[in-house]
Design a protein around this motif. Structure first.
Motif, PDB file in Angstrom:
ATOM      1  N   THR A  72      -8.100   3.276  -5.303  1.00 50.95           N
ATOM      2  CA  THR A  72      -7.090   2.338  -5.788  1.00 50.95           C
ATOM      3  C   THR A  72      -6.873   2.467  -7.296  1.00 50.95           C
ATOM      4  O   THR A  72      -5.802   2.135  -7.804  1.00 50.95           O
ATOM      5  N   TRP A  97     -12.994   2.846  -1.828  1.00 51.17           N
ATOM      6  CA  TRP A  97     -11.694   2.206  -2.035  1.00 51.17           C
ATOM      7  C   TRP A  97     -11.461   1.955  -3.525  1.00 51.17           C
ATOM      8  O   TRP A  97     -10.365   2.139  -4.047  1.00 51.17           O
ATOM      9  N   THR A 153     -17.844   1.980   1.726  1.00 54.32           N
ATOM     10  CA  THR A 153     -16.394   1.977   1.915  1.00 54.32           C
ATOM     11  C   THR A 153     -15.708   1.265   0.752  1.00 54.32           C
ATOM     12  O   THR A 153     -14.633   1.678   0.303  1.00 54.32           O
ATOM     13  N   SER A 154     -16.339   0.200   0.252  1.00 56.21           N
ATOM     14  CA  SER A 154     -15.752  -0.534  -0.867  1.00 56.21           C
ATOM     15  C   SER A 154     -15.765   0.310  -2.137  1.00 56.21           C
ATOM     16  O   SER A 154     -14.801   0.286  -2.912  1.00 56.21           O
ATOM     17  N   HIS A 194       0.819  -1.211   0.000  1.00 54.40           N
ATOM     18  CA  HIS A 194       0.000   0.000   0.000  1.00 54.40           C
ATOM     19  C   HIS A 194       0.852   1.260   0.000  1.00 54.40           C
ATOM     20  O   HIS A 194       0.600   2.182  -0.759  1.00 54.40           O
ATOM     21  N   ASN A 214     -10.394  -4.129  -1.968  1.00 53.77           N
ATOM     22  CA  ASN A 214     -11.051  -4.732  -0.806  1.00 53.77           C
ATOM     23  C   ASN A 214     -12.433  -5.238  -1.194  1.00 53.77           C
ATOM     24  O   ASN A 214     -13.229  -5.628  -0.369  1.00 53.77           O
ATOM     25  N   ASN A 226      -8.525  -1.337   7.593  1.00 50.73           N
ATOM     26  CA  ASN A 226      -8.961  -0.759   6.320  1.00 50.73           C
ATOM     27  C   ASN A 226      -8.598   0.730   6.259  1.00 50.73           C
ATOM     28  O   ASN A 226      -8.111   1.224   5.246  1.00 50.73           O
ATOM     29  N   MET A 278      -5.854   2.321   3.736  1.00 50.13           N
ATOM     30  CA  MET A 278      -6.303   3.395   2.861  1.00 50.13           C
ATOM     31  C   MET A 278      -5.392   4.620   3.001  1.00 50.13           C
ATOM     32  O   MET A 278      -4.942   5.200   2.011  1.00 50.13           O
TER      33      MET A 278
END
Lengths: 187, 562
Positions: B342, B338, B334-335, B229, B351, B254, B258
């Motif tokens: 990303t 992300w 949240t997904s 990350h 994720n 998470n 992040m």
């Protein structure tokens, strides 16, 4: 040019030693101080290991709270999602079948109560959690098969519910393995 | 009460709050100022230079920088091929995983050398622990290369005329030791205390509560997940990447992961401001990128929170949103957040699984990589943005009748040609790659996991992810075939090195030019008007080039679902 080749080769070996070697060893050393010693936290029942707290398990039996569908059948020597696209016709038929079988296995609940996560596969195939509404709609079935009081099961769910981080961040959830261990301990 | 919106706001704000001081620190590292880590890493670096016979004070011109950069990468690539193809007999292979085929090793090695981490294998069965640790080395050094290239750019943009642009070894090693390593250590410790494994033992066999016998893969994951990350690499230790409950056990990890992936792409922008003493330019740049980011992320949050309309029509409770390919502990919002982070910053760790996102969410993920400079990857994001700045300076210079100048240097035909080639290379590689794959169904049709428009999107995504050096995928694609391994392998090489060579060449040429102090006739580049001009150029060049391809994939799928 030859000079640069030797310089880069030597620098590569030295940085390899630092980033693959020393960095790894430092984290390995620190891991020994963690619960589980860097091997993941395990859960036990009556002194016997029954799994890892973080790794979801397949629960399909009627007497347990069921976990989500999994694309890898909860075999944790691999992991992954179904990767089905949202308009894939075969996939939508599969979801419909999951809804139908959920209704058959859980008499007394209505279709509109089935949370979507119980008929869709998780990202890892090893999702350890379900939502509390996903646990609550299984109460009738489990109460009947175990001959238990529904209210007792509902209070177990409330007790097992994990709050959001600091009460503000992220969804609430229930760890299915922990819930089922607590369920077995009730009987 | 919704707890996911506060969660994502926290992640963004915390990353920004940490990135500003980090930017100041990065600028100090590259100007060779004293920093508090000198005492620890100074002697280590000195030792490395002495053994390697490197004099870190020798200044290089832009061509010498590129020679060192390319030589380092070639050495790593060959070493990577060797380790991956021979991992079955090399040590640290407790699960007895086989060696990789030549074409898979080619793809894997290239993909980690270029900071992409495309991964046509699964971590559990496709690599040994030795290979994982070697790939982790590549995660450090490939991020270090991108940051060193950014440092060369910063040095070249100083107000002076020179061909001496610092020492590449020095920029590279310090990026790794002073920036990537300390942050990774902190992140790895947080992960390991939250349940991410860090062990050299092999698979464990357990009997589950229901009585099934299952095996559980483990390994030295915490160290790996941290740098994947921090270095915006994104390659998963396990197949399911950051959706795997070992890689990303809870909401706190998470948040940590992040922030870890956002912090350097953010900080590099501010580092530019501190380094060149043009803080306003840095904030305008950050503002433009943030507008682009929000335009992609907000629709995705809504679409994923609403869920799949085809499933909603079946009459079940949709309050969790679109949950196919997503984890309960993160949730749909949240997904969705992300998935855009990303893809804009070229991490490529996931994720949740992008293949199952709503069609237009998938389109936004694609657009994030097609544009590839809203924040962008470790170091290289700012290089990509620089290309668009050069184009915007030239176009707006022509529009208002002023000499195109940037930071006191005249932009002329040679710089413009390089900038245009680099700007067009990205759509060229993506569209030609996808077109070839579509034209050769014998190699590709059996590898698709979904029929129709979505199948086309899977191929488009694969080439977009490769060309953006992102590494995420519509993972349904069965991509471990000679066709996918070799074709994306070449796209990876071209799309990594040309977009580094181009900006460094432009910067080198500019540094050599006479410095013209700002006057009444200078086009101001640190204004919001100029910021919007850059945004317009980005949208014209990047987004429009892809519109026809997007129409055939996600847009067509969207309309088919209405």
């Amino acid at each position: 040019m030859k000079n640069i080749l030797f310089q880069t080769l030597k620098l590569t070996l030295l940085t390899l030693l630092l980033f693959s070697g020393i960095y790894t060893l430092v984290i390995l050393f620190i891991a020994q101080a963690t619960p589980g010693g860097g091997k993941g936290k395990k859960l036990t029942q009556h002194g016997i290991t029954v799994g890892y707290e973080n790794i979801g398990q397949k629960f399909t039996a009627d007497r347990y709270f069921n976990s989500r569908p999994s694309a890898v059948n909860y075999n944790a020597d691999g992991s992954g999602a179904s990767n089905k696209g949202p308009s894939n016709a075969e996939y939508l038929i599969l979801v419909k079948e999951r809804i139908d079988s959920f209704l058959v296995r859980n008499p007394g609940i209505s279709k509109s109560e089935i949370p979507v996560e119980m008929v869709t596969a998780s990202g890892s195939g090893l999702d350890p959690d379900i939502s509390s509404s996903a646990a609550l709609i299984q109460v009738k079935r489990i109460a009947k098969i175990r001959g238990m009081n529904e209210d007792k099961l509902k209070s177990l769910i409330i007790e097992q519910k994990e709050k959001s981080l600091l009460g503000f961040f992220g969804p609430e959830k229930i760890n299915v393995l922990k819930l089922n261990i607590a369920l077995d301990n009730l009987n | 009460m919704n707890t996911e919106i506060p969660g994502i706001i926290l992640m963004f704000v915390a990353a920004l709050a940490l990135a500003i001081p980090l930017g100041k620190y990065i600028a100090k590292v590259y100007t060779q100022d004293k920093t508090w880590l000198d005492g620890i890493f100074g002697p280590v670096e000195k030792l490395f230079y002495r053994i390697s016979g490197i004099d870190p004070t020798t200044e290089m011109n832009w061509k010498q920088h590129l020679v060192v950069m390319l030589t380092l990468n070639m050495v790593w690539f060959l070493l990577g091929m060797f380790v991956l193809m021979n991992q079955h007999w090399l040590p640290l292979n407790p699960d007895g995983n086989p060696g990789q085929s030549a074409h898979l090793a080619f793809n894997t090695s290239i993909s980690f050398v270029v900071n992409c981490n495309l991964q046509h294998y699964s971590g559990e069965s496709g690599v040994s622990y030795l290979s994982q640790l070697f790939l982790m080395f590549l995660q450090f050094v490939s991020a270090g290369i991108g940051m060193a290239a950014a440092a060369v750019l910063f040095t070249a943009l100083k107000e002076r005329t020179t061909d001496k642009l610092g020492n590449f070894y020095n920029f590279f090693l310090k990026s790794c030791t002073r920036i990537l390593l300390p942050i990774s250590l902190v992140v790895a410790v947080i992960l390991v205390f939250n349940g991410t494994p860090m062990t050299l033992h092999g698979k464990d066999t357990i009997i589950s509560l229901q009585g099934d016998t299952v095996q559980v893969s483990t390994g030295p994951a915490a160290a790996f997940v941290a740098i994947k990350h921090v270095g915006t690499n994104g390659g998963g230790f396990f197949g399911a990447n950051a959706a795997h409950p070992f890689e990303n056990p809870n909401y706190l990890t998470n948040i940590t992961e992040m922030i870890a992936q956002l912090i350097i792409p953010f900080a590099i922008i501010f580092a530019l401001g501190f380094f060149l003493k043009r803080r306003k330019f840095a904030w305008i740049t950050f503002g433009v990128m943030t507008i682009g980011f929000l335009a992609l992320v907000i629709p995705n949050i809504f679409m994923e929170a609403n869920g799949n309309p085809a499933i909603a029509a079946m009459g079940i409770d949709m309050s969790s949103g679109a949950m196919e390919g997503k984890e309960v502990r993160f949730g749909a919002i949240t997904s969705a957040f992300w998935s855009i982070v990303t893809t804009v910053i070229s991490t490529g760790s996931v994720n949740s699984f992008h293949d199952s996102f709503m069609p237009l969410s998938g389109m936004n993920q694609l657009l994030a990589m097609m544009i590839n400079c809203f924040y962008g990857g470790c170091g290289v994001g700012i290089l990509n943005y620089f290309i668009f700045v050069i184009l915007a300076v030239f176009i707006s210079g022509l529009m208002v009748g002023r000499t195109p100048e940037f930071m006191g240097k005249k932009i002329e035909a040679r710089e413009m040609k390089i900038a245009m080639i680099i700007a067009l290379l990205h759509p060229f590689l993506i569209l030609v790659g996808t077109a070839l794959s579509t034209a050769l169904p014998a190699y590709t049709s059996a590898t698709l996991n979904n029929p129709g428009f979505h199948g086309f999107s899977e191929m488009l995504y694969e080439f977009t992810s490769s060309a953006a050096n992102n590494g995420s995928g519509f993972e349904g694609l069965a991509d471990n075939t000679p066709w996918w391994n070799i074709s994306t392998g070449f796209v990876l090489i071209l799309s990594r090195f040309l977009p580094i060579i181009g900006p460094i060449a432009i910067a080198g040429l500019l540094a050599n030019k006479k410095y013209i102090p700002e006057g009444g006739g200078t086009l101001k580049t640190d204004t919001s008007t100029f910021g919007l001009m850059v945004l317009a150029v980005i949208l014209l060049v990047a987004a429009l080039a892809f519109f026809p391809a997007l129409t055939l994939g996600p847009i067509a799928e969207y309309f088919s679902m209405l």
